[in-house]
Design a protein around this motif. Structure first.
Motif, mmCIF file in Angstrom:
data_model
loop_
_atom_site.group_PDB
_atom_site.id
_atom_site.type_symbol
_atom_site.label_atom_id
_atom_site.label_comp_id
_atom_site.label_asym_id
_atom_site.label_seq_id
_atom_site.Cartn_x
_atom_site.Cartn_y
_atom_site.Cartn_z
ATOM 1 N N THR A 99 -110.432 27.295 -37.891
ATOM 2 C CA THR A 99 -110.733 27.961 -36.618
ATOM 3 C C THR A 99 -112.049 27.536 -35.982
ATOM 4 N N SER A 100 -112.799 26.683 -36.627
ATOM 5 C CA SER A 100 -114.145 26.354 -36.125
ATOM 6 C C SER A 100 -114.113 25.625 -34.788
ATOM 7 N N LYS A 103 -111.693 27.275 -28.937
ATOM 8 C CA LYS A 103 -112.557 27.639 -27.814
ATOM 9 C C LYS A 103 -112.808 29.136 -27.791
ATOM 10 N N ILE A 104 -111.786 29.921 -28.096
ATOM 11 C CA ILE A 104 -111.963 31.368 -28.210
ATOM 12 C C ILE A 104 -111.329 31.834 -29.513
ATOM 13 N N HIS A 105 -111.761 33.012 -29.962
ATOM 14 C CA HIS A 105 -111.234 33.607 -31.192
ATOM 15 C C HIS A 105 -110.768 35.024 -30.840
ATOM 16 N N PRO A 106 -109.517 35.137 -30.342
ATOM 17 C CA PRO A 106 -109.056 36.417 -29.806
ATOM 18 C C PRO A 106 -108.877 37.490 -30.881
ATOM 19 N N ILE A 107 -109.417 38.672 -30.608
ATOM 20 C CA ILE A 107 -109.277 39.815 -31.512
ATOM 21 C C ILE A 107 -107.820 40.264 -31.523
ATOM 22 N N PHE A 385 -109.974 38.350 -35.926
ATOM 23 C CA PHE A 385 -109.425 37.522 -34.847
ATOM 24 C C PHE A 385 -108.253 36.670 -35.332
ATOM 25 N N SER A 386 -107.517 36.147 -34.382
ATOM 26 C CA SER A 386 -106.303 35.387 -34.664
ATOM 27 C C SER A 386 -106.627 34.023 -35.266
ATOM 28 N N GLN A 387 -105.862 33.650 -36.265
ATOM 29 C CA GLN A 387 -106.002 32.337 -36.894
ATOM 30 C C GLN A 387 -105.708 31.215 -35.906
ATOM 31 N N SER A 388 -104.664 31.376 -35.089
ATOM 32 C CA SER A 388 -104.183 30.289 -34.233
ATOM 33 C C SER A 388 -104.983 30.129 -32.949
ATOM 34 N N GLY A 389 -105.800 31.129 -32.611
ATOM 35 C CA GLY A 389 -106.510 31.095 -31.334
ATOM 36 C C GLY A 389 -105.683 31.649 -30.198
ATOM 37 N N ASP A 390 -104.490 32.160 -30.513
ATOM 38 C CA ASP A 390 -103.607 32.746 -29.514
ATOM 39 C C ASP A 390 -103.354 34.214 -29.845
ATOM 40 N N VAL A 391 -102.988 34.967 -28.828
ATOM 41 C CA VAL A 391 -102.571 36.352 -29.026
ATOM 42 C C VAL A 391 -101.058 36.350 -29.194
ATOM 43 N N ALA A 392 -100.615 36.664 -30.405
ATOM 44 C CA ALA A 392 -99.185 36.615 -30.694
ATOM 45 C C ALA A 392 -98.808 37.749 -31.626
ATOM 46 N N LYS A 393 -97.541 38.170 -31.566
ATOM 47 C CA LYS A 393 -97.070 39.257 -32.425
ATOM 48 C C LYS A 393 -97.079 38.835 -33.886
#
Length: 478
Positions: A99-100, A103-107, A385-393
């Motif tokens: 994840t480094s 660009k963002i690390h969505p909660i 925060f999400s591993q993928s960098g996306d907000v997903a179910k």
């Protein structure tokens, strides 16, 4: 004792002398006498103050259970769902390579409902219905932290107090410092759950290794199936008397080699032969569950009948504790949920929740919990925060070393206590941090050991489990 052995003993120290006693009943007594030696070689376990506990059961959940989905309730995750983590907290620790570069690390909010449980009001999610029922019997430590953010060094650190291979595991330190309470079983037994576990982390045998301590202090892995210890059974069909005579001959030859070379590994070899001889009777009895009433399987669940399952290993841990094995280490893999956590995390909880609660309940009912320390937890936690960098179910969570949760029960730890606090996003500890060295120091303290005084001289330096750090956390003790 015959003249030959008497001559071997002349001019050598007590520990080495015990290592050369090999004839008949003397050989049978040898193992227990040697095991009773503390590290000072004076024949007594090295306790520095009265002990509250005698043994440890460590339920290690390899991979890193997600504290924010299980035991560290954070309502702010719902309020800030989808927002960038580091727009809300200042980054203060290294991220993994997963994840480094994001660009963002969505909660990501948890999908599981939390409730206050028990009289102590401990927040636990609905993924752990059985552990929810025993919160008043355990100490929940939410402010645990570690130094490592990748699995292998973090597991090594949690088990040995150091991130590099080569140090003794905590079970080996206790075998060395306190010796054995049971002459027919090893001081330190390891059980590994079997089965098809996705995202399983590999378990290296050095995690239960003796490091620079004498070889007899290493953990002995008991495997699933009809042969828990490899090569233990003798296929020759010889009588017990014949086996005893053969072993005495082998030990006599080893004693001669020990006297000639002074090689400490020969002491280990003699002790292992003697232990193996006694285990030929003790291990089959241990693994035979025919004496367990049906109420046992009602408590642990039907999986406790399946050799190698987590539930079976928890039941075996209780049976080992009854037989006074000093350190019992269980490993259960599959907690590394980088992706699709909602699919995998409930499976791990179903595999472990009932049996974990059953073991603590069972020990308490039998009067064993008072002097047994039970530990539950992994090598680190997971990010909010999400591993993928996306907000997903079907979100995943990355490794997180700053803060995570451990459960400790029995052995003088305060039951029904919620200790430590993390910030609103479970990113860092804000009150009552407990480091890995602190946890080790506190466990040793309950076993009667001053962690700064249990040392071993290796290559010119005195080493200890807690290295040069650690303090006893008196706030979690009764």
């Amino acid at each position: 004792m015959n003249e030959q052995i008497q001559s071997m003993l002349a001019g050598i120290n007590r520990r080495r002398a015990l290592g050369t006693i090999t004839g008949g009943l003397g050989a049978m007594a040898f193992g227990s006498m040697l095991s009773a030696d503390g590290p000072d070689g004076q024949g007594e376990p090295v306790t520095h103050h009265p002990a509250k506990a005698k043994r440890v059961i460590y339920l290690f959940q390899s991979g890193g259970p997600s504290q924010v989905d299980l035991m560290d309730y954070k309502p702010a995750l719902n309020k800030l769902h989808g927002q960038d983590m580091f727009a809300n907290v200042e980054q203060s620790s290294r991220l993994t390579g997963f994840t480094s570069e994001h660009k963002i690390h969505p909660i990501i909010d948890t999908q599981y409902k939390f409730k206050k449980r028990g009289e102590c009001g401990s927040w636990v999610s609905d993924l752990l219905p059985h552990m929810s029922g025993i919160v008043d019997d355990v100490c929940t430590i939410r402010g645990v932290s570690t130094k490592l953010v990748n699995h292998d060094p973090a597991m090594t650190f949690m088990q040995t107090g150091h991130n590099l291979a080569g140090r003794p595991s905590i079970g080996s330190w206790l075998s060395y410092g306190l010796g054995s309470m049971n002459r027919d079983l090893p001081d330190f037994v390891v059980l590994v759950s079997s089965g098809d576990l996705p995202t399983m982390q590999p378990l290296n045998s050095r995690l239960w290794g003796n490091g620079f301590l004498p070889g007899r202090h290493q953990g002995v892995r008991f495997r699933s199936g009809a042969e828990p210890v490899l090569y233990l059974n003798d296929p020759s069909g010889k009588s017990l008397t014949e086996k005893r005579r053969m072993l005495d001959t082998i030990n006599r030859l080893n004693a001669e080699e020990l006297q000639r070379t002074g090689n400490p590994e020969i002491e280990t070899r003699i002790a292992q032969y003697e232990m193996a001889f006694r285990m030929q009777t003790s291990v089959p009895d241990l693994a035979d569950l025919s004496d367990e009433p049906e109420s046992t399987f009602d408590l642990y669940g039907s999986q406790a009948r399946q050799s190698g399952s987590y539930a079976f290993n928890c039941l075996m841990a209780r049976r080992l504790a009854e037989r006074d094995v000093r350190f019992i280490q269980l490993y259960h893999s599959g907690w590394d949920h980088h992706f699709d956590l909602p699919s995998h995390l409930p499976k791990r909880c179903r595999e472990t929740d009932r049996a974990t609660a059953a073991l603590i309940t069972d020990l308490k009912q039998r009067g064993l919990l008072d002097d047994t320390i039970v530990i539950w937890g992994g090598e680190f936690g997971r990010t909010a925060f999400s591993q993928s960098g996306d907000v997903a179910k079907s979100y995943g969570r990355d490794h997180h070393a700053n803060c995570f949760t451990k459960i400790v029960a029995g052995g003088g730890f305060r039951a029904g206590l919620n200790y430590g606090e993390t910030d609103e996003l479970s990113y860092r500890v804000v009150r009552d941090e407990v480091t890995v060295h602190d946890l080790h120091a506190t466990i040793l303290n309950q076993l009667g050991i001053d962690h700064e005084r249990l040392t071993y001289l290796s290559q010119g330096r005195r080493y200890r489990l807690t290295d040069v750090e650690g303090h006893v956390v008196h706030g979690i003790l009764a």
